[in-house]
Scaffold this active site. Structure first.
Site, PDB file in Angstrom:
ATOM      1  N   HIS A 135      13.199   4.289   4.749  1.00 39.09           N
ATOM      2  CA  HIS A 135      13.761   3.007   5.187  1.00 39.09           C
ATOM      3  C   HIS A 135      15.123   2.750   4.535  1.00 39.09           C
ATOM      4  O   HIS A 135      15.279   1.803   3.759  1.00 39.09           O
ATOM      5  CB  HIS A 135      12.818   1.855   4.835  1.00 39.09           C
ATOM      6  CG  HIS A 135      11.452   1.977   5.403  1.00 39.09           C
ATOM      7  ND1 HIS A 135      11.198   1.953   6.762  1.00 39.09           N
ATOM      8  CD2 HIS A 135      10.250   2.122   4.804  1.00 39.09           C
ATOM      9  CE1 HIS A 135       9.894   2.069   6.964  1.00 39.09           C
ATOM     10  NE2 HIS A 135       9.298   2.179   5.798  1.00 39.09           N
ATOM     11  N   ASN A 168       5.279   3.044   9.264  1.00 38.48           N
ATOM     12  CA  ASN A 168       4.664   2.850   7.958  1.00 38.48           C
ATOM     13  C   ASN A 168       4.182   4.173   7.368  1.00 38.48           C
ATOM     14  O   ASN A 168       4.423   4.459   6.208  1.00 38.48           O
ATOM     15  CB  ASN A 168       3.494   1.870   8.080  1.00 38.48           C
ATOM     16  CG  ASN A 168       2.929   1.448   6.753  1.00 38.48           C
ATOM     17  OD1 ASN A 168       2.282   2.227   6.062  1.00 38.48           O
ATOM     18  ND2 ASN A 168       3.172   0.198   6.373  1.00 38.48           N
ATOM     19  N   ASN A 224      -1.152   0.798   9.349  1.00 39.31           N
ATOM     20  CA  ASN A 224      -0.699   1.197   8.014  1.00 39.31           C
ATOM     21  C   ASN A 224      -0.972   2.684   7.819  1.00 39.31           C
ATOM     22  O   ASN A 224      -0.400   3.499   8.513  1.00 39.31           O
ATOM     23  CB  ASN A 224      -1.386   0.322   6.960  1.00 39.31           C
ATOM     24  CG  ASN A 224      -0.534   0.170   5.713  1.00 39.31           C
ATOM     25  OD1 ASN A 224      -0.422   1.096   4.919  1.00 39.31           O
ATOM     26  ND2 ASN A 224       0.092  -0.985   5.551  1.00 39.31           N
ATOM     27  N   ASP A 269      -4.485   0.361   2.429  1.00 38.77           N
ATOM     28  CA  ASP A 269      -3.140   0.860   2.693  1.00 38.77           C
ATOM     29  C   ASP A 269      -3.224   2.293   3.207  1.00 38.77           C
ATOM     30  O   ASP A 269      -3.553   2.512   4.369  1.00 38.77           O
ATOM     31  CB  ASP A 269      -2.312   0.753   1.409  1.00 38.77           C
ATOM     32  CG  ASP A 269      -0.829   0.612   1.657  1.00 38.77           C
ATOM     33  OD1 ASP A 269      -0.275   1.490   2.339  1.00 38.77           O
ATOM     34  OD2 ASP A 269      -0.213  -0.359   1.179  1.00 38.77           O
TER      35      ASP A 269
END
Length: 356
Positions: A135, A168, A224, A269
């Site tokens: 990112h 993600n 996720n 997660d």
């Protein structure tokens, strides 16, 4: 006539109040804002050199573990301002210590911001390819590296696509192909937040290959972690907002067919899969609100959850580790290997634990 207007106004206000109240309660449940976690510790110690988190961890069959570290994610807390890094840990070493991987090639390391990772081994030549969600400047892209030496990653390719708008995590299924989860339903975050308010799951799983990019599955509230079964037949996805692990079966043309969801009761997660047993291991946020609103006086806790026999009628869900944030904050990954367990976090430390 005036009386009817008053009745309609009262009914409208009551309906709006009910909607707002229900939305507040649903979001509070989604964030697990009232949940307190029982403490369950293992024999663990902190890994050296990991001070900026280890958001994702994956381990090869020969005991080599890859870490992504230093994630800076959309306003969430971070102890570090420096660019992200990748680390390697040899679990077969008597005293395993993470070593920073050197990155070669055309990649802006000053803006490197690694998130989810996956590793693919080409069985024809034993080359190891490392896929890293990146990112830079809050963008969304996937980097492909080749592991070329004991401490070096060679950057091969950067992948971007409109369908990969908020990646993600990824799971690699080829040298240049993978499935990816998006944590937002739309590139516009406000539109995604609206889907959460209205309780409409619209996040998608995207399949990417050099010759084809398309939606493989949908109907997820907030995608996720993602991983694959040892026999490569099933894909597992963590829906962090619904507190579930979704199971999909791979079909012809790399389509995904929904099979079922397993409730885990926590905001899980990343997902790792024990290659011997098929058990799923997740690093989870027991109270997601505490992570989002970080308060050092009441830190976010950590939780490791395991699912045994996920394809049976009665999967067994168990908490294998739990901490209130005093030892480990904001766990994201839990990766087992030969009686050991690595636990990673968004922005804190990483633990090396004994499961025996």
């Amino acid at each position: 006539m005036v009386g009817m207007k008053k009745i309609l106004l009262a009914a409208t206000v009551a309906a709006l109040a009910a909607f707002v109240g229900n939305t507040y309660l649903r979001l509070k449940h989604m964030m697990l804002a009232s949940r307190e976690l029982p403490v369950k510790h293992l024999n663990c110690h902190y890994l050296q050199n990991i001070d900026c988190g280890a958001e994702d961890i994956t381990i090869l069959k020969d005991g080599l573990a890859f870490f992504s570290s230093g994630l800076r994610f959309q306003g969430m807390h971070s102890f570090c301002d420096e660019p992200g890094k990748m680390y390697l840990l040899n679990l077969l070493h008597p005293k395993p210590t993470p070593v920073q991987l050197q990155i070669k090639g055309e990649l802006d390391l000053k803006s490197f911001n690694p998130h989810g990772i996956s590793v693919y081994t080409d069985e024809t030549d034993d080359n190891i390819y490392v896929f890293v969600v990146n990112h830079p400047h809050e963008a969304s892209q996937v980097e492909i590296f080749r592991f070329v030496a004991e401490d070096t990653l060679e950057h091969l390719k950067t992948i971007t696509h409109p369908l990969l708008h908020s990646v993600n995590d990824v799971v690699a299924v080829g040298k240049e192909s993978f499935y990816a989860t998006n944590h937002f339903a739309f590139p516009n975050q406000m539109l995604h937040f609206l889907t959460m308010i209205l309780d409409i799951p619209m996040c998608e799983v995207v399949y990417y290959s050099p010759g084809e990019v398309r939606v493989a599955a949908g109907g997820i509230m907030s995608g996720n972690g993602i991983n694959i079964s040892p026999d490569k037949r099933y894909i597992y996805i963590s829906d962090i907002s619904d507190h579930e692990i979704d199971v999909f079966e791979r079909k012809k043309g790399e389509k995904l067919e929904y099979i079922k969801s397993v409730d885990v009761g926590s905001s899980c997660d990343n997902i790792e899969v024990d290659q011997k047993t098929g058990d799923l291991w997740m690093g989870c946020h027991p109270n997601l609100m505490k992570m989002v609103t970080y308060d050092p006086k009441d830190p976010p806790g950590s939780e490791v959850i395991k699912i045994k026999n996920i394809h049976s009628e009665n999967p067994v869900v168990s908490m294998e580790y739990g901490d209130n944030g005093k030892v480990l904050m904001a766990s994201t990954a839990a990766t087992p290997y030969e009686g050991k367990l690595l636990i990673g976090t968004v922005f804190h430390k990483a633990l090396y634990c004994d499961l025996k």
